[in-house]
Design a protein around this motif. Structure first.
Motif, mmCIF file in Angstrom:
data_model
loop_
_atom_site.group_PDB
_atom_site.id
_atom_site.type_symbol
_atom_site.label_atom_id
_atom_site.label_comp_id
_atom_site.label_asym_id
_atom_site.label_seq_id
_atom_site.Cartn_x
_atom_site.Cartn_y
_atom_site.Cartn_z
ATOM 1 N N UNK A 234 6.892 29.911 -15.790
ATOM 2 C CA UNK A 234 6.055 29.620 -14.757
ATOM 3 C C UNK A 234 4.638 29.358 -15.231
ATOM 4 N N UNK A 235 4.161 28.319 -15.425
ATOM 5 C CA UNK A 235 2.891 27.911 -15.773
ATOM 6 C C UNK A 235 1.558 28.251 -14.851
ATOM 7 N N UNK A 236 0.531 28.607 -15.414
ATOM 8 C CA UNK A 236 -0.670 28.749 -14.507
ATOM 9 C C UNK A 236 -0.430 29.323 -13.132
ATOM 10 N N UNK A 237 0.093 30.591 -12.909
ATOM 11 C CA UNK A 237 0.539 31.128 -11.832
ATOM 12 C C UNK A 237 0.376 32.610 -11.886
ATOM 13 N N UNK A 238 0.418 33.401 -11.070
ATOM 14 C CA UNK A 238 0.450 34.816 -10.965
ATOM 15 C C UNK A 238 1.881 35.370 -10.321
ATOM 16 N N UNK A 239 2.183 36.269 -10.523
ATOM 17 C CA UNK A 239 3.587 36.849 -9.638
ATOM 18 C C UNK A 239 3.908 38.057 -9.977
ATOM 19 N N UNK A 240 4.489 38.872 -9.041
ATOM 20 C CA UNK A 240 5.258 40.128 -9.370
ATOM 21 C C UNK A 240 6.628 39.864 -9.937
ATOM 22 N N UNK A 241 6.766 40.688 -11.008
ATOM 23 C CA UNK A 241 8.060 40.576 -11.715
ATOM 24 C C UNK A 241 8.511 41.904 -12.396
ATOM 25 N N UNK A 242 9.825 41.998 -12.602
ATOM 26 C CA UNK A 242 10.360 42.970 -13.353
ATOM 27 C C UNK A 242 10.536 42.787 -14.794
ATOM 28 N N UNK A 243 9.886 43.535 -15.667
ATOM 29 C CA UNK A 243 9.936 43.401 -17.271
ATOM 30 C C UNK A 243 10.807 44.243 -17.750
ATOM 31 N N UNK A 244 11.983 43.425 -18.323
ATOM 32 C CA UNK A 244 13.125 43.822 -18.675
ATOM 33 C C UNK A 244 13.072 44.436 -20.211
ATOM 34 N N UNK A 245 12.492 43.505 -21.145
ATOM 35 C CA UNK A 245 12.413 43.871 -22.631
ATOM 36 C C UNK A 245 11.819 43.073 -23.447
ATOM 37 N N UNK A 246 11.514 43.291 -24.682
ATOM 38 C CA UNK A 246 10.914 42.423 -25.609
ATOM 39 C C UNK A 246 11.746 42.039 -26.775
ATOM 40 N N UNK A 247 11.404 41.131 -27.510
ATOM 41 C CA UNK A 247 12.067 40.829 -28.451
ATOM 42 C C UNK A 247 11.483 41.047 -29.777
ATOM 43 N N UNK A 248 12.023 40.912 -31.057
ATOM 44 C CA UNK A 248 11.289 41.223 -32.175
ATOM 45 C C UNK A 248 9.949 40.274 -32.365
ATOM 46 N N UNK A 249 9.997 39.134 -31.985
ATOM 47 C CA UNK A 249 8.618 38.449 -32.143
ATOM 48 C C UNK A 249 7.656 38.879 -30.970
ATOM 49 N N UNK A 250 7.881 39.772 -30.006
ATOM 50 C CA UNK A 250 6.779 40.175 -29.088
ATOM 51 C C UNK A 250 7.190 39.422 -27.810
ATOM 52 N N UNK A 251 7.975 38.370 -27.515
ATOM 53 C CA UNK A 251 8.198 37.854 -26.361
ATOM 54 C C UNK A 251 8.694 38.682 -25.342
ATOM 55 N N UNK A 252 8.326 38.443 -24.198
ATOM 56 C CA UNK A 252 8.762 39.336 -22.849
ATOM 57 C C UNK A 252 9.761 38.606 -22.053
ATOM 58 N N UNK A 253 10.843 39.529 -21.601
ATOM 59 C CA UNK A 253 11.837 38.974 -20.742
ATOM 60 C C UNK A 253 11.568 39.219 -19.375
ATOM 61 N N UNK A 254 11.130 38.502 -18.657
ATOM 62 C CA UNK A 254 10.551 38.777 -17.101
ATOM 63 C C UNK A 254 11.553 38.095 -16.041
ATOM 64 N N UNK A 255 11.582 38.892 -14.889
ATOM 65 C CA UNK A 255 12.269 38.278 -13.793
ATOM 66 C C UNK A 255 11.360 38.454 -12.717
ATOM 67 N N UNK A 256 10.884 37.204 -11.973
ATOM 68 C CA UNK A 256 10.200 37.166 -10.967
ATOM 69 C C UNK A 256 11.056 37.655 -9.774
ATOM 70 N N UNK A 257 10.298 38.536 -8.880
ATOM 71 C CA UNK A 257 11.052 39.274 -7.589
ATOM 72 C C UNK A 257 10.161 39.068 -6.366
ATOM 73 N N UNK A 258 10.982 39.107 -5.221
ATOM 74 C CA UNK A 258 10.444 38.980 -4.252
ATOM 75 C C UNK A 258 9.878 40.397 -3.503
ATOM 76 N N UNK A 259 8.728 40.338 -3.147
ATOM 77 C CA UNK A 259 8.090 41.580 -2.545
ATOM 78 C C UNK A 259 8.148 41.571 -1.332
#
Length: 631
Positions: A234-259
C-alpha cells in the motif's frame, strides 16, 4: 459411555404407524379430528412427515452420496463464517515457537475441525477439535461475522503431557481459549494463537507450548507453504495492521486489519481511552514491505521488532510513495487483545472539597493529605491533573492526580505554580520568597519578599513578580536546570507500561544504553527487592534496557589498572537473575560515598558490564544515570 442405538424404520412402516396413531388404533377412544383444512396444525405436521418420508425413500432408492463441499482455494477465501475459516485451515501445518523461531510440532486439521497434534520431542499424537466463533463485541457498530476467537480441545491426554501441578493420571478432555490471527503471504500461510485469560490452562501449559521453552507465554505460530505470488504493498497511506515477522533483509510481513473502536474506561484507574479490536475482513493477504529506515533505532517500537523471529504486534503503519514503511507505532494492549488507540479527554470537575474524575468522586480529605478548605481550580498537565486547593491568601495546596494510576501522587504547598511544555516535572512554585522545583528542592531565593507570579522565558529562565509591602519587584532568574526527569518517566512507565511512556523515558538517554540505575529514588515504581540489609535504608535500583540481561550482585572491592580500567575482585556472588527490557531489581545495601563494597555485574549478548554501587554524583539532585553500551 455406551450409546443408545435406534434402528431406522422403512418409510412405509413409519407412515403406517402414523396413520394408525391418528386413526386411534388403541383400546381408548380418540375423538375424530378434521385434518383437511389448510390452517389445521395437525395437517401441517402430517404433510411435513410425509414429505420427509418421500425424501428419505428417494435417498434410499438412489443411494447416491451427497457431494462434499469444495475447499476454498481463492486468494481471498470467504472467511466470514466458522466453516470458511475451517476451509482455510484444512491441511497440514508446522507449529513454531514465536520466541525462538524453532519448529517443534505438527498440526493436521480437516474441514470439520477435527485435528491431530504431534510434538516432535515425544512423538505422542493427540486428537481433538478446533472451533472458531465471533466473540461478543463491546461496540454496537460491529456488524462483522468474521470469527475472532478460538477454542482448541484435546482428548485423552496421557500422563506424559500432564504437569505435576495437575496430579497424576490421564485427562479425558482439556481445552484452551484465545485470540487468533491468520492470513496468506507470498509463499506461506500463517496462523497465530495466543491464550487469553487471567491464568493458564493445562492444554496451553502442558500440550501446545514448546516444551523446550516452558516460560514462553507468547502463543504459537503455525505455518505452511502456498503458491500465492500477487500480494501488493500500500503506497502513501496509513493503516492498522498485524506485524507477523521480518526476513533476513529486514523487510516486514504485515497484514492490514479492520478495526472496531469504542470508548472505554480502564479498570482500577478509570482512565478514558479509545479501545479497539481487530479482525481479518478487508485484506486476507500478508504483504512484504521494505522499510525506509533502520528499525533498530526506532524507539517507538518494542525491542521484539528486531530481536525475535516473529514480531506478532498490532501497529499503526505509514507508507511512502513507493510502498515503503516510513513510520511504525506499536499499539498498547489494554486487556485481552483489546488495544488502546489513545486517551480520551478526561472529564473532571469539583464541588467544595470533592474532586470528580470520569464520574468517580475523590473527597480530598479522604484521598490526600490536606489542610485546605475549598478546591479553586483544576488543570490537566500531560497525564496528570493539578487540583488547586485554597488554604489562605498566602498559601495553596497543589494535589497532583496521576491518570496512569487513578491516584493522587503528591501534594505541593505554596503558590504561583507554573510549568513548561505540558510537563508537570518542569513545575516550579513559590513559598514566600523561595522558588522550589517538583522535587520540592529550593532552587532560587529572592529574600524577604512574597512572590506573586512566576513564568518561564524562552531561555529557561524564570520571570518573577514579587512584593514587599507596597513595593513591587520584577526579576529574571538565571537559567533553571531541569530535575533528573528520567527517574520520573521510568516511574510513569512502571505504572502504565505503554509505548508512549517508554519512549519518553528512553529519550532521556544520550545514546545507546546498557542499563539505567537509580540511587534512593523518590518516585514509587514497581520492581523487586532481592537483597535486603536491615542496617540501612539505602536503595540502589538496576533497570534492564535490553532483553535477556543477566544480573547478579557481588561483594568485594574494585581493582584499578594503570590506565584507569576497573575490574572487580569478588568475595561473594549472589543469585543471578534474567531481566527483560524495563524490568528492575532493587538492592537494599549501603551506598557509600567512598570505595564501593558491592558491584552489580550484568551481561548483555555475552558482553559483561560492571556497575559499582556508590553515590552517582556529588551534585545535588542527580540520583539516576544511564550506563552507556560498549562500542
Amino acid at each position: 459411555m455406551k450409546k443408545n442405538t435406534f434402528k431406522k424404520l422403512p418409510a412405509t412402516a413409519l407412515l403406517l404407524s402414523l396413520v394408525l396413531l391418528i386413526a386411534g388404533c388403541t383400546d381408548n377412544t380418540i375423538p375424530s379430528v378434521d385434518v383437511s383444512t389448510d390452517d389445521n396444525p395437525l395437517a401441517s405436521i402430517i404433510d411435513n412427515v410425509i414429505s420427509d418420508i418421500e425424501q428419505d425413500t428417494i435417498s434410499q432408492n438412489d443411494a447416491e452420496p451427497e457431494p462434499e463441499p469444495a475447499p476454498v482455494v481463492d486468494d481471498e477465501p470467504d472467511i466470514s463464517t466458522e466453516q470458511g475459516v475451517l476451509n482455510f485451515m484444512e491441511g497440514e501445518w508446522t507449529v513454531a515457537d514465536p520466541e525462538t523461531g524453532r519448529d517443534y510440532a505438527e498440526f493436521k486439521v480437516d474441514k470439520k475441525g477435527h485435528f491431530t497434534f504431534r510434538r516432535k520431542n515425544d512423538k505422542i499424537t493427540l486428537d481433538g477439535w478446533v472451533s472458531f466463533y465471533k466473540r461478543t463485541g463491546a461496540a454496537a457498530s460491529d456488524k462483522s461475522t468474521v470469527p475472532d476467537f478460538c477454542t482448541l480441545t484435546f482428548l485423552n491426554v496421557p500422563d506424559e503431557y500432564i504437569h505435576d501441578a495437575y496430579g497424576p493420571g490421564k485427562v479425558d478432555e482439556t481445552y484452551t481459549d484465545g485470540n487468533f490471527y491468520f492470513g496468506s503471504a507470498d509463499g506461506e500461510d500463517l496462523f497465530y494463537y495466543i491464550e487469553v485469560g487471567n491464568g493458564t490452562s493445562l492444554a496451553y501449559e502442558s500440550i501446545i507450548r514448546n516444551p523446550e521453552n516452558p516460560d514462553s507465554y507468547k502463543g504459537i505460530v503455525m505455518h505452511r507453504k502456498n503458491d500465492k505470488t500477487d500480494n501488493k504493498t500500500i503506497a502513501s497511506s496509513s493503516f492498522y495492521g498485524w506485524l507477523w515477522k521480518k526476513d533476513a533483509a529486514g523487510s516486514l510481513y504485515i497484514q492490514k486489519l479492520k478495526e472496531t473502536s469504542f470508548e472505554a474506561n480502564e479498570d482500577y484507574t478509570n482512565r478514558r481511552f479509545t479501545a479497539a479490536y481487530f479482525n481479518v475482513e478487508d485484506d486476507f493477504g500478508i504483504v512484504k514491505y521494505k522499510t525506509g529506515f533502520d528499525i533498530s533505532l526506532l524507539s517507538k517500537v518494542d525491542s521484539y521488532l528486531y530481536d525475535s523471529d516473529y514480531q506478532l504486534m498490532m501497529c499503526h503503519f505509514t507508507t511512502g510513495p513507493k510502498g515503503e514503511i516510513t513510520d511504525i507505532d506499536k499499539l498498547d494492549m489494554s486487556m485481552y487483545f483489546i488495544y488502546d488507540l489513545g486517551d480520551l479527554e478526561p472529564q473532571f470537575a469539583f464541588d467544595g472539597m470533592v474532586f470528580t474524575y470520569n464520574g468517580m468522586d475523590y473527597p480530598l480529605d479522604s484521598f490526600s493529605e490536606t489542610v485546605g478548605n475549598a478546591i479553586m481550580a483544576c488543570y490537566k498537565v500531560s497525564d496528570k491533573i493539578v487540583v488547586e486547593v485554597h488554604v489562605n491568601p498566602h498559601m495553596s495546596e497543589y494535589h497532583i492526580f496521576d491518570m496512569n494510576t487513578g491516584q493522587f501522587e503528591k501534594v505541593l504547598y505554596g503558590g504561583s505554580i507554573t510549568w513548561k511544555d505540558d510537563d508537570i516535572y518542569t513545575a516550579v512554585y513559590s513559598q514566600f520568597g523561595d522558588i522550589l522545583n517538583y522535587n520540592e528542592d529550593v532552587i532560587y531565593k529572592l529574600g524577604d519578599v512574597e512572590i506573586y507570579e512566576i513564568s518561564y522565558t524562552d531561555n529557561n529562565e524564570l520571570y518573577v513578580i514579587s512584593k514587599d509591602g507596597d513595593n513591587t519587584y520584577e526579576e529574571v532568574t538565571d537559567p533553571i536546570e531541569d530535575i533528573e526527569k528520567a527517574e520520573y518517566y521510568y516511574s510513569d512507565y512502571t505504572h502504565r507500561r505503554s509505548a508512549k511512556n517508554w519512549s519518553r523515558f528512553i529519550a532521556e538517554a544520550e545514546g545507546p544504553s546498557a542499563a539505567f540505575v537509580m540511587e534512593n529514588p523518590q518516585r514509587q515504581y514497581y520492581g523487586e527487592t532481592v537483597i535486603e540489609d536491615p542496617n540501612t535504608s539505602d536503595r540502589f535500583v538496576f533497570v534492564a534496557l535490553n532483553n535477556d540481561t543477566k544480573v547478579k550482585l557481588a561483594s568485594g572491592q574494585p581493582v584499578f589498572s594503570p590506565d584507569g580500567t576497573m575490574t572487580w575482585n569478588s568475595e561473594e556472588e549472589y543469585e543471578e537473575y534474567t531481566l527483560e527490557k524495563g524490568e528492575a531489581l532493587e538492592y537494599n545495601v549501603v551506598i557509600p560515598e567512598g570505595v564501593p563494597s558491592y558491584c552489580i555485574i550484568f551481561t548483555i549478548n555475552g558482553k559483561e558490564y560492571l556497575c559499582p554501587i556508590a553515590t552517582l554524583s556529588g551534585k545535588e539532585g542527580i540520583s539516576c544515570r544511564f550506563i552507556p553500551k560498549a562500542k
